[in-house]
Design an enzyme around this catalytic site. Structure first.
Site, PDB file in Angstrom:
ATOM      1  N   ASP A 223       0.838  -1.201   0.000  1.00 63.40           N
ATOM      2  CA  ASP A 223       0.000   0.000   0.000  1.00 63.40           C
ATOM      3  C   ASP A 223       0.879   1.260   0.000  1.00 63.40           C
ATOM      4  O   ASP A 223       0.625   2.204  -0.753  1.00 63.40           O
ATOM      5  CB  ASP A 223      -0.928  -0.017   1.229  1.00 63.40           C
ATOM      6  CG  ASP A 223      -1.780   1.231   1.303  1.00 63.40           C
ATOM      7  OD1 ASP A 223      -2.732   1.343   0.520  1.00 63.40           O
ATOM      8  OD2 ASP A 223      -1.465   2.127   2.116  1.00 63.40           O
ATOM      9  N   LYS A 227       1.510   4.184  -3.033  1.00 66.04           N
ATOM     10  CA  LYS A 227       1.442   5.642  -2.851  1.00 66.04           C
ATOM     11  C   LYS A 227       2.728   6.311  -3.348  1.00 66.04           C
ATOM     12  O   LYS A 227       2.686   7.358  -3.985  1.00 66.04           O
ATOM     13  CB  LYS A 227       1.197   5.955  -1.376  1.00 66.04           C
ATOM     14  CG  LYS A 227      -0.217   5.560  -0.938  1.00 66.04           C
ATOM     15  CD  LYS A 227      -0.357   5.545   0.564  1.00 66.04           C
ATOM     16  CE  LYS A 227      -1.770   5.187   0.986  1.00 66.04           C
ATOM     17  NZ  LYS A 227      -1.869   4.755   2.373  1.00 66.04           N
TER      18      LYS A 227
HETATM   19  N1  LIG Z   1     -10.218   3.119   4.325  1.00 64.75           N
HETATM   20  C1  LIG Z   1      -9.369   4.122   4.246  1.00 64.75           C
HETATM   21  O1  LIG Z   1      -8.970   4.740   5.227  1.00 64.75           O
HETATM   22  C2  LIG Z   1      -8.850   4.518   2.905  1.00 64.75           C
HETATM   23  C3  LIG Z   1      -9.209   3.832   1.779  1.00 64.75           C
HETATM   24  N2  LIG Z   1      -8.721   4.223   0.566  1.00 64.75           N
HETATM   25  C4  LIG Z   1      -9.135   3.473  -0.597  1.00 64.75           C
HETATM   26  O2  LIG Z   1     -10.556   3.550  -0.696  1.00 64.75           O
HETATM   27  C5  LIG Z   1     -11.053   2.380  -1.363  1.00 64.75           C
HETATM   28  C6  LIG Z   1     -12.194   1.783  -0.551  1.00 64.75           C
HETATM   29  O3  LIG Z   1     -11.719   1.426   0.722  1.00 64.75           O
HETATM   30  P1  LIG Z   1     -12.740   0.928   1.864  1.00 64.75           P
HETATM   31  O4  LIG Z   1     -14.027   1.613   1.710  1.00 64.75           O
HETATM   32  O5  LIG Z   1     -11.991   1.045   3.132  1.00 64.75           O
HETATM   33  O6  LIG Z   1     -12.899  -0.605   1.468  1.00 64.75           O
HETATM   34  P2  LIG Z   1     -14.152  -1.581   1.813  1.00 64.75           P
HETATM   35  O7  LIG Z   1     -13.641  -2.956   1.715  1.00 64.75           O
HETATM   36  O8  LIG Z   1     -14.802  -1.129   3.081  1.00 64.75           O
HETATM   37  O9  LIG Z   1     -15.183  -1.302   0.626  1.00 64.75           O
HETATM   38  C7  LIG Z   1     -14.938  -1.675  -0.694  1.00 64.75           C
HETATM   39  C8  LIG Z   1     -16.260  -1.696  -1.421  1.00 64.75           C
HETATM   40  O10 LIG Z   1     -15.991  -1.962  -2.806  1.00 64.75           O
HETATM   41  C9  LIG Z   1     -16.904  -2.981  -3.242  1.00 64.75           C
HETATM   42  N3  LIG Z   1     -16.297  -3.641  -4.394  1.00 64.75           N
HETATM   43  C10 LIG Z   1     -15.143  -4.324  -4.470  1.00 64.75           C
HETATM   44  N4  LIG Z   1     -14.917  -4.732  -5.733  1.00 64.75           N
HETATM   45  C11 LIG Z   1     -15.968  -4.292  -6.470  1.00 64.75           C
HETATM   46  C12 LIG Z   1     -16.331  -4.389  -7.820  1.00 64.75           C
HETATM   47  N5  LIG Z   1     -15.553  -5.016  -8.705  1.00 64.75           N
HETATM   48  N6  LIG Z   1     -17.484  -3.813  -8.235  1.00 64.75           N
HETATM   49  C13 LIG Z   1     -18.288  -3.172  -7.359  1.00 64.75           C
HETATM   50  N7  LIG Z   1     -17.998  -3.038  -6.051  1.00 64.75           N
HETATM   51  C14 LIG Z   1     -16.847  -3.602  -5.614  1.00 64.75           C
HETATM   52  C15 LIG Z   1     -17.114  -3.868  -2.044  1.00 64.75           C
HETATM   53  O11 LIG Z   1     -18.279  -4.624  -2.217  1.00 64.75           O
HETATM   54  P3  LIG Z   1     -18.703  -5.820  -1.165  1.00 64.75           P
HETATM   55  O12 LIG Z   1     -19.180  -5.066   0.043  1.00 64.75           O
HETATM   56  O13 LIG Z   1     -19.768  -6.540  -1.900  1.00 64.75           O
HETATM   57  O14 LIG Z   1     -17.451  -6.603  -0.944  1.00 64.75           O
HETATM   58  C16 LIG Z   1     -17.247  -2.772  -0.967  1.00 64.75           C
HETATM   59  O15 LIG Z   1     -18.531  -2.198  -1.019  1.00 64.75           O
HETATM   60  C17 LIG Z   1      -9.837   1.454  -1.528  1.00 64.75           C
HETATM   61  O16 LIG Z   1      -9.319   1.611  -2.827  1.00 64.75           O
HETATM   62  C18 LIG Z   1      -8.833   1.995  -0.509  1.00 64.75           C
HETATM   63  O17 LIG Z   1      -7.503   1.769  -0.859  1.00 64.75           O
HETATM   64  C19 LIG Z   1      -7.890   5.280   0.406  1.00 64.75           C
HETATM   65  C20 LIG Z   1      -7.512   6.025   1.478  1.00 64.75           C
HETATM   66  C21 LIG Z   1      -7.916   5.680   2.837  1.00 64.75           C
HETATM   67  N1  LIG Z   2      -4.953   1.233   4.104  1.00 62.91           N
HETATM   68  C1  LIG Z   2      -4.550   2.571   3.812  1.00 62.91           C
HETATM   69  C2  LIG Z   2      -5.761   3.408   3.600  1.00 62.91           C
HETATM   70  C3  LIG Z   2      -5.439   4.686   2.976  1.00 62.91           C
HETATM   71  O1  LIG Z   2      -4.815   4.779   1.917  1.00 62.91           O
HETATM   72  C4  LIG Z   2      -3.749   3.161   4.953  1.00 62.91           C
HETATM   73  O2  LIG Z   2      -3.781   2.567   6.024  1.00 62.91           O
HETATM   74  O3  LIG Z   2      -3.097   4.180   4.769  1.00 62.91           O
END
Ligand SMILES: NC(=O)C1=CN([C@@H]2O[C@H](COP(=O)(O)OP(=O)(O)OC[C@H]3O[C@@H](n4cnc5c(N)ncnc54)[C@H](OP(=O)(O)O)[C@@H]3O)[C@@H](O)[C@H]2O)C=CC1
Ligand SMILES: N[C@@H](CC=O)C(=O)O
Ligand code: NA
Length: 365
Positions: A223, A227
C-alpha cells in the site's frame, strides 16, 4: 428534458469509504442545488441499483435500496455505455480497491465520463495504464482526480501537482504514508508506555476502517509502495510499478501462503514475538521503530520499510492514524513543505473524494 446543469453520478463500492461518501454527497446535493446531482447507479460487488431511464436514486436511501436490490452489477463496459448515454455529463466514483475497475478507467474517460476515486490501483499499476488514463482524459476532456489515493483527504496530490505545475523541482519526498502502519506503530511501540500486542492492534486497525479490504495489503508494504509510485510519477520519475523498488514486508514468512485475510488475522497472534523483537532492538538504542518511505529524485531511488527514530523526532511523535509527508524542493530549500494529519478512515478519505467531485463539477457543469 434535463438541463446542462444536471450531472449524473455513478458510485461503485459502498464500503467504509463509499458509505461516508454517500453521506457527504447527500449534504452536498442539499447545500448546492446546482448542478443537480442525480445518482443514477450504485453497486457493491454483488448488487446494484439503477434505472434504465436514468431516474434518480434517492441518495439518502441508496444504501437501503442497494441492500434489498435483486439486480446484479452491470459489467464495466455496460456501465460505460450506460453513463455515456446519460442525458448530460456523468462522473464515475470508484470507491473500490478493484484492479478490474481501475483497468477500465481509459474506457470510461475515452467515453467522456469523468472519474474521482480513492483507489490507488489505476495510478500505481503499470506505467502504460498511467499513460493510457491521462491520454484518454486529455483527448476526451473528461477529468480524473484521485486526491485520496495518497494520505486520504490530506492535500498531498494537489500540493505536489501545484509544486510541479508552478515550476518547482522536487528533490525528495519522505515520511509516513500509511494510516494503518502509523496507527499500528503509534500504539504498539509508543514513545511513552509499553504499547499493545501487535496482532490485536492489527485487528483494531481493521475495525477502525484504516486497513485495505485485506490487511495483508498494508502489512506487506505494498500500500505504501503504491502511494510512493503515484507520488514519484507525479514528481517526474516514471516508476514502472510498486514492485520495481525495495519494499519491506511485515508478513511473517510462515503466513505468506495463507489463503484469506481472515485466516491471516486468526493466525497472526502466533507470530507476535517477531515484531516484539524488532521493537526491543530499537528500545535498546533508546529509539522507536516506524514504517516509512522515501523517494530520492536525484538517485531515482524509492524505498519502503522499517526505520528507527529518536523519540524526539516528529515521526516518532505521530498520533493515531496520522501521516506526515515532507516535500523537499528547490524553492523550499532545506526546510521542507510538510503535510500532516489523519491518513486513513472513512470520513477523511471520503472528504478527499467529495472535494475532488466538487472540482470536477466546477469544470464540467
Ligand atoms: N479506508 C481508508 O482509510 C482509505 C481507503 N482508501 C481506498 O478507498 C477504497 C475503498 O476502501 P474501503 O471503503 O476502506 O474498502 P471496503 O472494503 O470497506 O469497501 C470496498 C467496497 O468496494 C466494493 N467492491 C469491491 N470490488 C468491487 C467491484 N468489482 N465492483 C463493485 N464493487 C466492488 C465492495 O463490495 P462488497 O461489500 O460486496 O465486498 C465494498 O462495497 C480502496 O481503494 C482503498 O484503498 C484510500 C484512502 C484511505
Ligand atoms: N490502508 C490505507 C488506507 C489509505 O490509503 C492506509 O492505512 O493508509
Ligand atoms: Na490526499
Amino acid at each position: 428534458m434535463p438541463t446542462t446543469k444536471q450531472v449524473f453520478i455513478a458510485v461503485i463500492g459502498a464500503g467504509g469509504v463509499g458509505k461516508c461518501f454517500l453521506s457527504q454527497l447527500s449534504a452536498l446535493a442539499t447545500r448546492k442545488p446546482t448542478p443537480k446531482l442525480s445518482l443514477c447507479y450504485i453497486s457493491s460487488s454483488k448488487k446494484a441499483v439503477f434505472n434504465s431511464d436514468y431516474n434518480s436514486i434517492g441518495i439518502e436511501n441508496a444504501l437501503q435500496e442497494l441492500s434489498s436490490s435483486s439486480k446484479s452489477p452491470l459489467a464495466l463496459s455496460q456501465i460505460a455505455d450506460y453513463l455515456a448515454g446519460a442525458p448530460s455529463k456523468a462522473v464515475l466514483v470508484d470507491n473500490t480497491s478493484s484492479q478490474d475497475v481501475a483497468d477500465a478507467y481509459p474506457l470510461f474517460l475515452s467515453r467522456g465520463i469523468s472519474i474521482v476515486t480513492p483507489n490507488k490501483k489505476a495510478f500505481s499499476g503499470s506505467y502504460k495504464l498511467w499513460q493510457d488514463i491521462f491520454a484518454a482524459a486529455s483527448e476526451s476532456g473528461a477529468k480524473v482526480y484521485h486526491e485520496s489515493s495518497v494520505g486520504a483527504g490530506l492535500p498531498v496530490i494537489s500540493t505536489l501537482k501545484d509544486l510541479v505545475e508552478t515550476g518547482d523541482e522536487v528533490t525528495k519526498i519522505e515520511g509516513v504514508f500509511s494510516g494503518t502502519m502509523s496507527f499500528l506503530f503509534n500504539s504498539f511501540a509508543p514513545v511513552e508506555g509499553s504499547g499493545g500486542q501487535w496482532s490485536a492492534e492489527v485487528k483494531k486497525a481493521k475495525e477502525l476502517g484504516y486497513t485495505e479490504p485485506d490487511p495483508r495489503d498494508d502489512l506487506n508494504g505494498l500500500d505504501v509502495a503504491r502511494k510512493l509510485t503515484i507520488l514519484a510519477r507525479l514528481a517526474g520519475l516514471p516508476v514502472e510499478s510498486p514492485t520495481s523498488f525495495p519494499v519491506q514486508s511485515l508478513i511473517p514468512k510462515e503466513l505468506e501462503t495463507v489463503s484469506s485475510g481472515d485466516e491471516f488475522l486468526e493466525k497472526l497472534p502466533g507470530f507476535d514475538s517477531q515484531m516484539e523483537e524488532t521493537k526491543s532492538a530499537a528500545e535498546k538504542q533508546g529509539k522507536v521503530v516506524r514504517f516509512v518511505g522515501s523517494i530520492d529524485m536525484a538517485s531515482k531511488s524509492v524505498k519502503v520499510g522499517l526505520e528507527t527514530f529518536d523519540k524526539s523526532h516528529p515521526i516518532a511523535a505521530l498520533k493515531g492514524s496520522d501521516n506526515i509527508i515532507s516535500f523537499y524542493t528547490k524553492r523550499y530549500g532545506s526546510n521542507p513543505l510538510i503535510i500532516q494529519g489523519a491518513g486513513a478512515g472513512g470520513d477523511v478519505t471520503a472528504m478527499g473524494v467529495t472535494s475532488d467531485l466538487i472540482k470536477v463539477l466546477s469544470q464540467i457543469a
